[in-house]
Design a protein around this motif. Sequence first.
Motif, PDB file in Angstrom:
ATOM      1  N   GLN A 130      13.224 -73.534  54.801  1.00 54.84           N
ATOM      2  CA  GLN A 130      13.494 -72.882  55.875  1.00 54.84           C
ATOM      3  C   GLN A 130      13.558 -71.582  55.658  1.00 54.84           C
ATOM      4  O   GLN A 130      13.910 -70.663  56.602  1.00 54.84           O
ATOM      5  CB  GLN A 130      15.167 -73.194  56.198  1.00 54.84           C
ATOM      6  N   ILE A 131      12.623 -70.951  54.895  1.00 53.44           N
ATOM      7  CA  ILE A 131      12.526 -69.547  54.443  1.00 53.44           C
ATOM      8  C   ILE A 131      11.736 -68.880  55.774  1.00 53.44           C
ATOM      9  O   ILE A 131      12.187 -67.694  56.049  1.00 53.44           O
ATOM     10  CB  ILE A 131      11.648 -69.383  53.143  1.00 53.44           C
ATOM     11  N   THR A 132      10.856 -69.485  56.428  1.00 51.31           N
ATOM     12  CA  THR A 132      10.111 -68.888  57.402  1.00 51.31           C
ATOM     13  C   THR A 132      11.171 -68.593  58.613  1.00 51.31           C
ATOM     14  O   THR A 132      11.059 -67.725  59.254  1.00 51.31           O
ATOM     15  CB  THR A 132       9.016 -69.922  57.976  1.00 51.31           C
ATOM     16  N   HIS A 133      12.018 -69.860  58.858  1.00 47.65           N
ATOM     17  CA  HIS A 133      12.922 -69.481  60.044  1.00 47.65           C
ATOM     18  C   HIS A 133      13.950 -68.294  59.479  1.00 47.65           C
ATOM     19  O   HIS A 133      14.221 -67.833  60.564  1.00 47.65           O
ATOM     20  CB  HIS A 133      13.813 -71.056  60.267  1.00 47.65           C
ATOM     21  N   LEU A 134      14.340 -68.417  58.469  1.00 45.07           N
ATOM     22  CA  LEU A 134      15.325 -67.371  58.334  1.00 45.07           C
ATOM     23  C   LEU A 134      14.651 -66.000  58.348  1.00 45.07           C
ATOM     24  O   LEU A 134      15.259 -65.030  58.976  1.00 45.07           O
ATOM     25  CB  LEU A 134      15.878 -67.341  56.697  1.00 45.07           C
ATOM     26  N   LYS A 135      13.339 -65.779  58.048  1.00 41.69           N
ATOM     27  CA  LYS A 135      12.728 -64.600  57.852  1.00 41.69           C
ATOM     28  C   LYS A 135      12.473 -64.162  59.571  1.00 41.69           C
ATOM     29  O   LYS A 135      12.591 -62.987  59.804  1.00 41.69           O
ATOM     30  CB  LYS A 135      11.505 -64.661  57.175  1.00 41.69           C
ATOM     31  N   GLN A 136      12.024 -65.111  60.371  1.00 43.27           N
ATOM     32  CA  GLN A 136      11.888 -64.931  61.659  1.00 43.27           C
ATOM     33  C   GLN A 136      13.099 -64.496  62.476  1.00 43.27           C
ATOM     34  O   GLN A 136      12.921 -63.648  63.498  1.00 43.27           O
ATOM     35  CB  GLN A 136      11.405 -66.381  62.181  1.00 43.27           C
ATOM     36  N   ARG A 137      14.405 -64.717  61.965  1.00 43.05           N
ATOM     37  CA  ARG A 137      15.454 -64.339  62.610  1.00 43.05           C
ATOM     38  C   ARG A 137      15.995 -63.083  61.927  1.00 43.05           C
ATOM     39  O   ARG A 137      17.110 -62.539  62.164  1.00 43.05           O
ATOM     40  CB  ARG A 137      16.409 -65.701  62.564  1.00 43.05           C
ATOM     41  N   GLY A 138      15.231 -62.574  60.717  1.00 46.79           N
ATOM     42  CA  GLY A 138      15.864 -61.424  60.154  1.00 46.79           C
ATOM     43  C   GLY A 138      17.040 -61.899  59.438  1.00 46.79           C
ATOM     44  O   GLY A 138      17.933 -60.827  59.290  1.00 46.79           O
TER      45      GLY A 138
END
Length: 489
Positions: free
Chosen positions: A92-100
């Motif tokens: 879920q790293i990408t999803h977290l980064k996309q949401r800041g």
Amino acid sequence: MCTVLSLTRSFSYRLSYLLGSQDDDDVAIRLQPRHPETHTSNKFVERSLLLALSYIQQSIGLQEFHSKLRQPDDNGGALAIKLRADNDFYSQITHLKQRGLDLTPKNIESLEPFLPCPKDEMGNLVVNKTGLGSSAALVTSLVGALLSFFDVVSLPVTKDGGTNSNNKELHEEGLRIAHNLSQICHCHAQGKVGSGFDVSSAVYGSHIYTRFSENVINRFLESVDAQKGFEGGLDLTGILSQQLRELVNDTTKEWDCAVTPISLPQGLELLMADICGGSESPSMAKKILEWKKNNRKVGFLDDYYWKDLKRCNNKIVSLISNQLASQTVLKGLQRDGPVILASRTAEQWKKPMPSSWHEFEGSSWDIAGKLLDLRMAFMESRQNLKGMGKAADVPVEPDEQTNLANATMKLPGVVASGVPGAGGYDALFVVYVKGTVTCVDKSDSVRDNIANLWRDFSNQNDTTVVCPLSVKAAGFGGENGLCASALRW
């Protein structure tokens, strides 16, 4: 027609079967893509569908099977299945980064459920698994859903966050059937008989597993593979369909697997890490087994690492199931765990205690001693795994993972940390004493401190990112394993 929908792609098949009398060698059931020119094959979906539907057809009879599939307004029928994967199966790293959002337990828990895998700049799916047995969970849930839909078995039903315990014997029988059929489907899709533990965990929850003997299902799998079949699809003959039903039902009493419940005591918790950036070694387990077969004499003892690892694992089981499972210890963990034990490191557990720490069963001193025994057993297990890896020239516990696990074990409240499964660079586990609650049902002080350490590690490392997962320790049976629940379509 059978359509399987996932959040990222759709699989659509034509399902055909004979309604009249048939010979043993006749094709009893056939599965083929509806749109072969655009179809993307998925062995775990296709082979599970073929075997599960074949078993169901044999179990309830052709006419009942046909009537379940038929639509009132035509002569055909359709079955639509939606597959949804829990977030913890994929990074879920990408999803977290996309949401800041920072990589924290609270933020991981805040993500909406069943998120699709992200896509790269070219629109291709980026699938980074976390190693929690997603293929086994897929097969088991697909098999369980079909068995439940066709009323072949009765599964535990979750209601308002709990589990319906009525019809316990029926549920146990339903889980046994689901387990046997899922194991066959998963082995057929993998092309081999694996450990079986991931499928069993998906069915039963937390437990100690002794796998069935390979010869229980090997003969059947070899017969299925030996079928001539046809190009572009899968089928199963009448005789093999009958053999499948007898094998799943265990009419000859050959299934010799064993399931023993186990769970972490209340007051202890589990945290898993998704580590992205490290090298992946999917063939590590295979290399270890080859090493064991070809050159397993180490020093003056045969099978030293394997025998000592078994001893350590048995000790861990005994400590969790016996010494740490008594009511006095559980009460002591609830009383003193969050405030006293969780606020001190394991090194401080060894030192003189405050006056309130008197030595009696269930006291903080007594519990600390048992937790230190558990910690030592995990450390001995790690030493065996690392030594085995070095002897076989396989990075079971790479130095990078050793450093991260050791740093994690120095934090207050942490009992043990190490590399799960077959080892490697992409995951870490932690067993710890639950601290004071910082976010209801989501995190506690110890969990937050571990995540802060991992965040600092990621910030100091240009190539590796360590992200906590939301998965926590589970118990045995009920909603911890395979069950029916009312999810909206």
